[in-house]
Design a protein around this motif. Structure first.
Motif, mmCIF file in Angstrom:
data_model
loop_
_atom_site.group_PDB
_atom_site.id
_atom_site.type_symbol
_atom_site.label_atom_id
_atom_site.label_comp_id
_atom_site.label_asym_id
_atom_site.label_seq_id
_atom_site.Cartn_x
_atom_site.Cartn_y
_atom_site.Cartn_z
ATOM 1 N N VAL A 22 12.562 -18.494 -6.384
ATOM 2 C CA VAL A 22 12.807 -20.089 -6.400
ATOM 3 C C VAL A 22 13.990 -20.455 -7.635
ATOM 4 C CG1 VAL A 22 10.405 -20.408 -5.568
ATOM 5 C CG2 VAL A 22 10.970 -20.920 -7.849
ATOM 6 N N ALA A 23 14.541 -21.539 -7.063
ATOM 7 C CA ALA A 23 15.534 -22.273 -7.929
ATOM 8 C C ALA A 23 15.427 -23.802 -7.727
ATOM 9 C CB ALA A 23 16.621 -21.510 -8.020
ATOM 10 N N LEU A 24 15.877 -24.194 -8.698
ATOM 11 C CA LEU A 24 16.229 -25.790 -8.490
ATOM 12 C C LEU A 24 17.612 -26.285 -8.898
ATOM 13 C CD1 LEU A 24 14.895 -28.734 -8.160
ATOM 14 C CD2 LEU A 24 14.234 -28.597 -10.669
ATOM 15 N N ALA A 25 18.317 -27.043 -7.962
ATOM 16 C CA ALA A 25 19.601 -27.478 -8.166
ATOM 17 C C ALA A 25 19.613 -28.532 -9.190
ATOM 18 C CB ALA A 25 20.436 -27.926 -7.089
ATOM 19 N N LEU A 26 20.396 -28.839 -10.406
ATOM 20 C CA LEU A 26 20.705 -29.892 -11.225
ATOM 21 C C LEU A 26 22.058 -30.378 -11.200
ATOM 22 C CD1 LEU A 26 19.061 -27.674 -14.301
ATOM 23 C CD2 LEU A 26 17.933 -29.263 -12.685
ATOM 24 N N LYS A 27 22.088 -31.659 -11.638
ATOM 25 C CA LYS A 27 23.387 -32.524 -11.659
ATOM 26 C C LYS A 27 24.359 -32.144 -12.841
ATOM 27 C CE LYS A 27 22.255 -36.137 -8.342
ATOM 28 N NZ LYS A 27 22.164 -37.679 -8.044
ATOM 29 N N ALA A 133 21.952 -18.460 -6.213
ATOM 30 C CA ALA A 133 23.010 -19.040 -5.275
ATOM 31 C C ALA A 133 22.809 -19.871 -4.296
ATOM 32 C CB ALA A 133 23.589 -17.492 -4.874
ATOM 33 N N ALA A 134 21.220 -19.512 -3.556
ATOM 34 C CA ALA A 134 20.677 -20.274 -2.653
ATOM 35 C C ALA A 134 20.855 -21.860 -3.101
ATOM 36 C CB ALA A 134 19.330 -19.758 -2.000
ATOM 37 N N ALA A 135 20.006 -21.740 -4.253
ATOM 38 C CA ALA A 135 19.907 -23.336 -4.565
ATOM 39 C C ALA A 135 21.279 -24.070 -5.151
ATOM 40 C CB ALA A 135 19.262 -23.227 -5.844
ATOM 41 N N CYS A 136 22.096 -23.275 -5.526
ATOM 42 C CA CYS A 136 23.506 -23.948 -5.913
ATOM 43 C C CYS A 136 24.334 -24.273 -4.545
ATOM 44 C CB CYS A 136 24.278 -22.770 -6.385
ATOM 45 S SG CYS A 136 25.966 -23.200 -7.152
ATOM 46 N N PRO A 294 23.859 -30.458 -0.757
ATOM 47 C CA PRO A 294 24.576 -29.127 -1.002
ATOM 48 C C PRO A 294 25.912 -29.243 -1.674
ATOM 49 C CG PRO A 294 24.680 -29.980 1.183
ATOM 50 C CD PRO A 294 23.854 -31.103 0.407
ATOM 51 N N SER A 295 26.313 -28.021 -2.143
ATOM 52 C CA SER A 295 27.745 -27.826 -2.861
ATOM 53 C C SER A 295 28.526 -28.377 -1.884
ATOM 54 C CB SER A 295 27.957 -26.519 -3.213
ATOM 55 O OG SER A 295 27.670 -25.772 -1.985
ATOM 56 N N THR A 296 29.678 -28.780 -2.419
ATOM 57 C CA THR A 296 31.083 -29.321 -1.568
ATOM 58 C C THR A 296 31.932 -28.107 -1.497
ATOM 59 O OG1 THR A 296 30.907 -31.474 -2.457
ATOM 60 C CG2 THR A 296 32.845 -30.828 -1.416
ATOM 61 N N CYS A 297 32.605 -28.000 -0.302
ATOM 62 C CA CYS A 297 33.321 -26.881 -0.043
ATOM 63 C C CYS A 297 34.534 -27.554 0.952
ATOM 64 C CB CYS A 297 32.844 -25.650 0.635
ATOM 65 S SG CYS A 297 34.080 -24.325 0.880
ATOM 66 N N GLU A 298 35.911 -28.149 0.689
ATOM 67 C CA GLU A 298 36.369 -28.945 1.523
ATOM 68 C C GLU A 298 38.049 -28.517 1.379
ATOM 69 O OE1 GLU A 298 34.284 -33.102 0.967
ATOM 70 O OE2 GLU A 298 36.240 -32.829 -0.176
ATOM 71 N N MET A 299 38.494 -28.386 2.557
ATOM 72 C CA MET A 299 40.052 -27.918 2.453
ATOM 73 C C MET A 299 40.754 -29.363 2.433
ATOM 74 S SD MET A 299 40.406 -25.201 5.619
ATOM 75 C CE MET A 299 39.818 -26.151 6.858
ATOM 76 N N VAL A 300 41.420 -29.448 1.485
ATOM 77 C CA VAL A 300 42.220 -30.585 1.284
ATOM 78 C C VAL A 300 43.592 -30.283 0.618
ATOM 79 C CG1 VAL A 300 40.290 -32.340 0.718
ATOM 80 C CG2 VAL A 300 40.813 -30.608 -1.054
ATOM 81 N N HIS A 301 44.544 -31.346 0.688
ATOM 82 C CA HIS A 301 45.883 -31.300 0.133
ATOM 83 C C HIS A 301 46.087 -31.486 -1.256
ATOM 84 C CE1 HIS A 301 47.628 -29.959 4.136
ATOM 85 N NE2 HIS A 301 46.722 -30.956 4.648
#
Length: 308
Positions: A22-27, A133-136, A294-301
């Motif tokens: 288990v894991a917990l995501a933090l800001k 990795a899953a929590a991230c 969830p984490s952000t993963c975006e294609m951007v210019h």
């Protein structure tokens, strides 16, 4: 080719009994903005800037290169702009965030076209355990397991009334060194006790039962063996159940300690920690909210940093 923007949170794994589960995501976040370049170049700001700037022995670049080589793709150099809030070497999931970033970058710039599930699975295999990795990647309180080359994981949204205090010593501890302190085998009583508590821990997060965390965050598999190398744990464990502090555990493999706190009692919890730490070696105390997204993963210019 378009660039890629990533925003990945810190994580606290294990939370006592949930060893490698288990894991917990933090800001606290690692942000990466990447564009194709003629040679590798890094701009960095935030925590541990000098480490992030290094082109040699850089976990992100090394993982990115390795994946593309294994997939038979040319290694396209990148211009990386990074902003880091995640403490390195403190048990806050920095390596998982970096590996996820590297996998996502390899997928994008190597034309691998991996989806989010494939990116997560690749990062977990390189971490050798799925929890951080899953929590991230997913955010929230995440229960996970590796099944062959697949990751099975469920994210539970933690109560908004909870937050975290991280207490960090001056010096880091390598995860490999921390794992080296653990025994090769355990007795039945220790295993059963942890199974009971990790089940209770999951139920406590799902039901928002802060009153259960005092028991649910107890551990008999890893914390007793790591306590000598992580002295903050022994100093702070007695605070569990007092002053708004719901539970106390090592953050990941340590040496940092996470205290889950009722948000309305943060000031009282901070005062209690300060009293315990009087006369001890200096430590940093970080207040952070629990990351539910969830984490952000975006294609951007021209991807901006958050708030920048």
């Amino acid at each position: 080719m378009s660039g890629l923007y990533l925003r990945l949170p810190a994580t606290a794994a294990n939370l006592g009994p949930g060893f490698d589960a288990v894991a917990l995501a933090l800001k606290l976040h690692l942000e990466v903005r990447a564009e194709a370049a003629s040679s590798f170049r890094i701009e960095a700001s935030g925590r541990n800037r000098e480490i992030c700037l290094a082109l040699e022995d850089n976990l992100l670049i090394e993982t990115y290169r390795t994946i593309l080589s294994e997939q038979g793709q040319p290694v396209l150099p990148l211009h990386l702009r990074m902003r880091n809030e995640i403490p390195l070497g403190m048990g806050c999931g920095s390596s998982a965030a970096v590996r996820l970033a590297a996998v996502a970058l390899a997928s994008h710039f190597g034309g691998l076209a991996w989806d989010r599930d494939q990116i997560l699975a690749e990062a977990c295999l390189r971490e050798n355990h799925p929890d951080n990795a899953a929590a991230c990647w997913m955010g929230g309180f995440v229960v996970s397991a590796l099944d062959q080359d697949e990751v099975k994981a469920v994210s539970i949204t933690p109560p908004a009334a909870w937050c975290a205090l991280l207490v960090l010593p001056a010096h880091p501890l390598a995860t490999t060194a921390s794992r080296g302190l653990l025994p090769e085998s355990y007795g039945r009583a220790e295993v059963v006790a942890n199974l009971q508590r990790v089940g209770l821990l999951t139920a406590a997060f799902a039901a928002g039962r802060g009153d259960l965390l005092l028991v649910a965050m107890q551990d008999r598999l890893h914390q007793p063996y790591r306590s000598e190398a992580c002295p903050l744990l022994g100093q702070l464990l007695p605070l569990a159940g007092r002053s708004g502090i719901l539970g106390v555990a090592l953050s990941g493999a340590g040496p940092g300690v996470i205290l889950l706190v009722a948000a309305r009692m943060v000031a009282e919890a901070q005062d209690a920690i300060a009293r315990v730490m009087e006369g001890c070696k200096p430590a940093e105390i970080l207040l952070c909210e629990l990351e539910t997204r969830p984490s952000t993963c975006e294609m951007v210019h021209s991807p901006p940093f958050a708030g920048g």
